[in-house]
Scaffold this motif. Structure first.
Motif, PDB file in Angstrom:
ATOM      1  N   UNK A 224       0.807  -1.219   0.000  1.00 40.06           N
ATOM      2  CA  UNK A 224       0.000   0.000   0.000  1.00 40.06           C
ATOM      3  C   UNK A 224       0.837   1.264   0.000  1.00 40.06           C
ATOM      4  N   UNK A 225       2.147   1.118  -0.158  1.00 40.79           N
ATOM      5  CA  UNK A 225       3.050   2.271  -0.180  1.00 40.79           C
ATOM      6  C   UNK A 225       3.714   2.391  -1.544  1.00 40.79           C
ATOM      7  N   UNK A 226       3.654   3.576  -2.123  1.00 35.04           N
ATOM      8  CA  UNK A 226       4.404   3.816  -3.350  1.00 35.04           C
ATOM      9  C   UNK A 226       5.876   3.966  -3.007  1.00 35.04           C
ATOM     10  N   UNK A 227       6.135   4.700  -1.949  1.00 36.46           N
ATOM     11  CA  UNK A 227       7.495   4.877  -1.432  1.00 36.46           C
ATOM     12  C   UNK A 227       7.390   4.750   0.096  1.00 36.46           C
ATOM     13  N   UNK A 228       8.099   3.812   0.678  1.00 35.22           N
ATOM     14  CA  UNK A 228       7.979   3.603   2.122  1.00 35.22           C
ATOM     15  C   UNK A 228       8.682   4.695   2.919  1.00 35.22           C
ATOM     16  N   UNK A 229       8.253   4.846   4.154  1.00 33.56           N
ATOM     17  CA  UNK A 229       8.935   5.750   5.080  1.00 33.56           C
ATOM     18  C   UNK A 229      10.326   5.191   5.361  1.00 33.56           C
ATOM     19  N   UNK A 230      11.205   6.046   5.826  1.00 30.37           N
ATOM     20  CA  UNK A 230      12.595   5.653   6.074  1.00 30.37           C
ATOM     21  C   UNK A 230      12.694   4.422   6.974  1.00 30.37           C
ATOM     22  N   UNK A 231      11.832   4.322   7.983  1.00 28.20           N
ATOM     23  CA  UNK A 231      11.920   3.184   8.902  1.00 28.20           C
ATOM     24  C   UNK A 231      11.435   1.876   8.268  1.00 28.20           C
ATOM     25  N   UNK A 232      10.792   1.943   7.106  1.00 29.07           N
ATOM     26  CA  UNK A 232      10.353   0.740   6.401  1.00 29.07           C
ATOM     27  C   UNK A 232      11.152   0.456   5.132  1.00 29.07           C
ATOM     28  N   UNK A 233      12.099   1.319   4.812  1.00 28.34           N
ATOM     29  CA  UNK A 233      12.822   1.199   3.548  1.00 28.34           C
ATOM     30  C   UNK A 233      13.561  -0.128   3.405  1.00 28.34           C
ATOM     31  N   UNK A 234      14.245  -0.559   4.458  1.00 25.64           N
ATOM     32  CA  UNK A 234      15.036  -1.785   4.383  1.00 25.64           C
ATOM     33  C   UNK A 234      14.161  -3.005   4.106  1.00 25.64           C
ATOM     34  N   UNK A 235      13.063  -3.140   4.824  1.00 21.92           N
ATOM     35  CA  UNK A 235      12.186  -4.303   4.628  1.00 21.92           C
ATOM     36  C   UNK A 235      11.497  -4.225   3.268  1.00 21.92           C
ATOM     37  N   UNK A 236      11.168  -3.030   2.811  1.00 22.05           N
ATOM     38  CA  UNK A 236      10.563  -2.830   1.492  1.00 22.05           C
ATOM     39  C   UNK A 236      11.533  -3.266   0.401  1.00 22.05           C
ATOM     40  N   UNK A 237      12.778  -2.789   0.488  1.00 21.91           N
ATOM     41  CA  UNK A 237      13.797  -3.140  -0.510  1.00 21.91           C
ATOM     42  C   UNK A 237      14.091  -4.638  -0.508  1.00 21.91           C
TER      43      UNK A 237
END
Length: 79
Positions: A34-47
């Motif tokens: 549900x995120x086009x671009x994740x917040x900084x605290x979620x970036x690692x898990x998103x990537x």
């Protein structure tokens, strides 16, 4: 579900590049999270999710047998 993800298997797409697989993985993770671009605290898990989906997609494409076409040509694993 993800209408912007195109079919990547031959013969529909005769030549698939790593960028195509990554773009499909990114669209999938965006849709599911549900995120086009994740917040900084979620970036690692998103990537990491994008990398995992891309790897799974590559394994799927490598293992598919297209009727009348034999197995897909083997490619080096996604890193």
């Amino acid at each position: 579900m993800c209408r912007s993800i195109k079919t990547l298997r031959p013969p529909v797409t005769p030549e698939v590049h790593d960028e195509d697989i990554r773009a499909a993985a990114l669209q999938y993770v965006r849709k599911v999270s549900g995120f086009r671009a994740p917040a900084a605290h979620n970036q690692e898990v998103f990537d990491r999710a994008v990398e995992d989906v891309a790897r799974a997609t590559q394994l799927l494409l490598d293992g598919l047998e297209v009727r009348g076409g034999g197995a897909s040509p083997r490619r080096p694993p996604v890193e």
